[in-house]
Design a protein around this motif. Structure first.
Motif: not given
Length: 131
Positions: A83-98
């Motif tokens: 899980v990340v707070w901020m993702s600069k790519l659309p999530p694939e195998w990870w989850i993003a809060a934003t």
């Protein structure tokens, strides 16, 4: 440059906590440096052990997903939830809060704004020399 606030951080912690409140993890590991703040907050919020290294079945967190190199190398080592707070790519195998634009330069609440300006200038200069 996008300067993030502690209120936004708290929102992310609450959102991640709500999503994983019923999950069982061996603990929470935060990727140094930025992921450590998120890991400590989530370890309290989810009542999990704070881990100093990633372990099987843990929750691995980071402040930002940019290229995937950091989390990708951990993913090769352990079976975990990412899980990340901020993702600069659309999530694939990870989850993003934003999820945000890949061009956005982020300044996290625990960072020095003046140094972040210098970091961004160096980063952008290094990228323009390689093109």
């Amino acid at each position: 440059m996008h300067q993030l606030t502690w209120s936004q951080f708290d929102w992310a912690v609450e959102a991640i906590t709500a999503r994983y409140a019923s999950h069982s993890f061996t603990g929470v590991y935060g990727v140094p440096r930025g992921g450590v703040c998120l890991a400590v907050a989530l370890s309290h919020s989810l009542d999990l052990l704070w881990l100093t290294e990633p372990k099987q079945g843990c929750l691995v967190v980071d402040d930002v997903y940019e290229t995937g190199q950091t989390l990708g190398s951990i993913r090769e080592q352990v079976d975990a939830t990412f899980v990340v707070w901020m993702s600069k790519l659309p999530p694939e195998w990870w989850i993003a809060a934003t999820t945000i634009s890949p061009d956005e330069w982020l300044v996290f609440p625990w960072e020095n704004v003046d140094l972040a300006v210098e970091d961004e200038a160096r980063y952008r200069a290094s990228r323009s020399m390689t093109l």
